[in-house]
Write a protein that holds these residues in place. Structure first.
Motif, PDB file in Angstrom:
ATOM      1  N   ILE A 469      21.945 -44.977 164.140  1.00 22.77           N
ATOM      2  CA  ILE A 469      21.955 -44.311 162.841  1.00 22.77           C
ATOM      3  C   ILE A 469      23.274 -43.556 162.661  1.00 22.77           C
ATOM      4  O   ILE A 469      23.975 -43.268 163.632  1.00 22.77           O
ATOM      5  N   GLN A 470      23.570 -43.236 161.408  1.00 17.79           N
ATOM      6  CA  GLN A 470      24.698 -42.369 161.100  1.00 17.79           C
ATOM      7  C   GLN A 470      24.124 -41.068 160.547  1.00 17.79           C
ATOM      8  O   GLN A 470      23.418 -41.064 159.543  1.00 17.79           O
ATOM      9  N   LEU A 471      24.403 -39.987 161.240  1.00 17.55           N
ATOM     10  CA  LEU A 471      23.817 -38.686 160.945  1.00 17.55           C
ATOM     11  C   LEU A 471      24.815 -37.808 160.208  1.00 17.55           C
ATOM     12  O   LEU A 471      25.997 -37.765 160.563  1.00 17.55           O
ATOM     13  N   SER A 472      24.343 -37.102 159.201  1.00 22.15           N
ATOM     14  CA  SER A 472      25.206 -36.167 158.482  1.00 22.15           C
ATOM     15  C   SER A 472      24.386 -34.982 158.018  1.00 22.15           C
ATOM     16  O   SER A 472      23.152 -35.082 157.877  1.00 22.15           O
ATOM     17  N   GLU A 473      25.043 -33.854 157.771  1.00 25.04           N
ATOM     18  CA  GLU A 473      24.325 -32.655 157.364  1.00 25.04           C
ATOM     19  C   GLU A 473      23.770 -32.815 155.956  1.00 25.04           C
ATOM     20  O   GLU A 473      24.380 -33.463 155.092  1.00 25.04           O
ATOM     21  N   ARG A 474      22.612 -32.200 155.710  1.00 22.36           N
ATOM     22  CA  ARG A 474      22.004 -32.216 154.378  1.00 22.36           C
ATOM     23  C   ARG A 474      22.840 -31.407 153.394  1.00 22.36           C
ATOM     24  O   ARG A 474      23.491 -30.425 153.772  1.00 22.36           O
ATOM     25  N   ASP A 475      22.803 -31.802 152.140  1.00 16.15           N
ATOM     26  CA  ASP A 475      23.527 -31.073 151.109  1.00 16.15           C
ATOM     27  C   ASP A 475      22.891 -29.704 150.890  1.00 16.15           C
ATOM     28  O   ASP A 475      21.668 -29.560 151.011  1.00 16.15           O
TER      29      ASP A 475
END
Length: 475
Positions: A469-475
């Motif tokens: 997966i590619q993980l990123s912080e929530r807006d």
């Protein structure tokens, strides 16, 4: 007159046919369940270990259920086995631990886990080790450990979000292993000169494989991995003996104290096998469950949306987004526990739970002979449409109902963590790790599946291509 050699050949043929008949038709003081014993010595082992990519009931079991019914006989790695997909028989087997049945695993399993591992011990010794383990994994200890679990999850997720693409199976396995190894033996993967987890990775690859101990086979690699891990654990124990610590800091210190007591029943061999099993069980099964949970949430946006709402509400109620989780917060995660139950029901990480019949036992007109193995098959119950509507669907809301009758039935119909007096002592630890990780994941991050996520059963659950997966912080 025939030559003597002809008589010898005839006698050998008769003896061979008699042996084959006896193999295929075992003696019994009653009626054995229907089924086939397969080939002499090999039994039906190859079919049992054959690969499949289904979430459904394993083909080996499903085919025989359709042919013979919910209880049938077979032979695995040379051992006669009664396979139970019947919830009532499963319940009887678990509830009569030590009376009619006792925990048992094939010789190949005891070679892997150690001949004095906790699963192979009985009576007082099993209860003694169980109480030892509860010192680490009991509710009071878990309350204190909650902060460590949350810190490990937050640190790992933060790092993954900066790495681009991450394999959830590999990453969660490392996260859980590092935390558990620290609590058990104060092991630090960053500062250690030897990689303990690598030994377990080699061990896992052949854990549920055909037991052929020849170089190049998965089973041979598995035994090699065990030897490496046991050597490291033994060296650590010796170092701890030579340089004891004044204050008890981990489970190894507690074990060492027990070994040094004059009236102890604990031996070094049992202690090392216990450490080995705890390290393995604590991270491998939980990382598989977390990987599947992450994939299922990806595939079911409505469940993910409601999960986020539940966990956002917990943070909002606290009033401080940076304050850590409390035990009360953890207990409020109603939907999360439903997601966990549904995940492990579908995962069926353990394809079979083995017991041995201590006495001849009658069940619904059939006889289970003394000395025969019994394999309880959780997937057959977890995926039974008469017990779970649309059993292959991921439906966490099926766990909302909690009437008394349903709770009683749940004991028979849900065996993801075993049953009876041998109900897994690490169950609460697993749930804490899963719930806290999912809390940190859904409140702070979003993710996109990149590749992998396909399952393989051999017959144990695997993710052969991982789940990236590619993980990123929530807006």
């Amino acid at each position: 007159m025939f030559p003597p050699l002809v008589y010898v050949i005839v006698i050998l043929i008769i003896a061979l046919l008699n042996w084959l008949y006896s193999w295929r038709n075992p003696r019994c003081n009653g009626v054995l369940p229907p089924g086939s014993m397969g080939w002499p010595l090999l039994g039906e082992s190859f079919s049992f270990f054959s690969r499949n990519t289904s979430f459904g009931i394993p083909p080996f079991v499903k085919d025989r259920m359709q042919r013979y019914g919910p209880v049938f006989k077979t032979s695995l790695v040379g051992r006669p086995v009664i396979v139970s997909t019947d919830a009532d028989l499963n319940y009887l087997v678990f509830q009569q631990e030590g009376q009619l049945f006792q925990s048992w695993y094939p010789d190949t399993f005891t070679e892997i886990f150690g001949r004095q591992n906790v699963g192979s011990l009985h009576g007082f010794m099993y209860k003694y080790l169980k109480n030892m383990v509860l010192k680490l994994f009991g509710p009071e200890s878990l309350k204190k450990m909650l902060v460590d679990v949350e810190q490990a999850a937050n640190a790992s997720l933060k790092r993954w979000s900066m790495e681009g693409v991450v394999d959830v199976k590999e990453a969660t396995a490392k996260m859980i292993f590092d935390l558990t190894a620290k609590k058990l033996i104060s092991y630090d993967s960053e500062s250690s000169s030897e990689n303990l987890r690598e030994s377990f990775v080699a061990f896992i690859q052949g854990l549920i494989s055909f037991p052929l101990d020849i170089p190049g086979t998965a089973y041979h690699k598995c035994l090699k991995g065990r030897r490496q891990a046991m050597r490291l654990l033994k060296n650590m124990l010796q170092e701890r003996r030579e340089r004891p610590r004044k204050v008890q800091g981990d489970f190894f210190d507690y074990v060492l104290e027990e070994l040094q007591r004059e009236d102890t029943v604990l031996t070094e061999a049992i202690a090392l096998d216990l450490m080995f099993v705890l390290l393995f069980a604590s991270f491998e099964t939980t990382s598989l469950a977390l990987t599947l949970a992450t994939k299922l949430l990806s595939d079911h946006p409505l469940v993910l949306k409601q999960m986020r709402e539940e966990h956002d509400a917990i943070i909002k109620q606290k009033g401080d987004a940076d304050s850590g989780l409390t035990w009360s917060d953890y207990k409020c995660m109603k939907l999360t526990f439903q997601v966990i139950n549904e995940t492990v029901r579908l995962a069926n990480i353990v394809p079979g739970i083995f017991r041995k019949s201590l006495r001849e036992t009658k069940f619904k007109g059939y006889t289970i002979p003394a000395g025969w193995a019994v394999m309880v098959c959780p997937p057959a119950v977890h995926l039974d449409p008469s017990k779970y509507k649309d059993p292959l669907d991921f439906n966490p809301w099926r766990w909302e109902a909690s009437t008394h009758t349903q709770r009683v039935q749940g004991v028979k119909n849900f065996m993801a963590f075993g049953g009876g007096m041998r109900f897994c002592v690490g169950t609460d630890f697993t749930k804490v790790q899963m719930a806290v990780f999912l809390h940190c994941l859904v409140t702070k991050y979003k993710w996109d599946p990149i590749k992998g996520g396909n399952i393989l059963r051999t017959p144990g659950l695997q993710f052969p291509d991982g789940f990236h997966i590619q993980l990123s912080e929530r807006d």
